[in-house]
Scaffold this motif. Sequence first.
Motif, PDB file in Angstrom:
ATOM      1  N   ALA A  49       0.830  -1.208   0.000  1.00  0.00           N
ATOM      2  CA  ALA A  49       0.000   0.000   0.000  1.00  0.00           C
ATOM      3  C   ALA A  49       0.863   1.255   0.000  1.00  0.00           C
ATOM      4  O   ALA A  49       0.567   2.224  -0.704  1.00  0.00           O
ATOM      5  N   GLN A  90      -4.706  -5.882  -5.044  1.00  0.00           N
ATOM      6  CA  GLN A  90      -5.876  -6.466  -4.381  1.00  0.00           C
ATOM      7  C   GLN A  90      -5.850  -7.984  -4.462  1.00  0.00           C
ATOM      8  O   GLN A  90      -6.223  -8.671  -3.526  1.00  0.00           O
ATOM      9  N   ASN A 117      -3.151  -9.336  -2.017  1.00  0.00           N
ATOM     10  CA  ASN A 117      -3.431  -9.045  -0.616  1.00  0.00           C
ATOM     11  C   ASN A 117      -4.788  -9.571  -0.167  1.00  0.00           C
ATOM     12  O   ASN A 117      -5.280  -9.199   0.890  1.00  0.00           O
TER      13      ASN A 117
END
Length: 138
Positions: A64, A128, A131
């Motif tokens: 992130a 995405q 994770n």
Amino acid sequence: MALGLHTIIISHVVFCIAFVTSVVRARLDGFDNSLLEASTDLGADKLTTFRRIRLPLILPGVVAGALLSFTLSFDEYMIASFTAGSSGASETLPMHIYSMLRFGIKPDINALAAVTLVISFLLVFLAQRFNKGAFEEP
């Protein structure tokens, strides 16, 4: 110090490091130290404990932070223009786009914007995907 690509890189790192550390630090707030103690009790050395326990737990924060850093760095035209100097050899993509916009919008800019948008969507999709389930409690 002569201005060039190295000053652009240094300025972007200094600008983005605060954002990355805040994201990674937020991920470390809920970190369970008993996992590290259990790993060392079971005979793992510090490098193995970092690689097998700590890194997988903080990896979502690191990813992130990297995405946030990329986005902020890509968006910062002013930092790049002030630290690039007068030589055209150290021109970044946002500086090139801005110089193209000064002479009118051409199809090149639209194509570049579409490619940038697709790459950004792919990066977010991959982040995405990798994770998935990282924020769930074990």
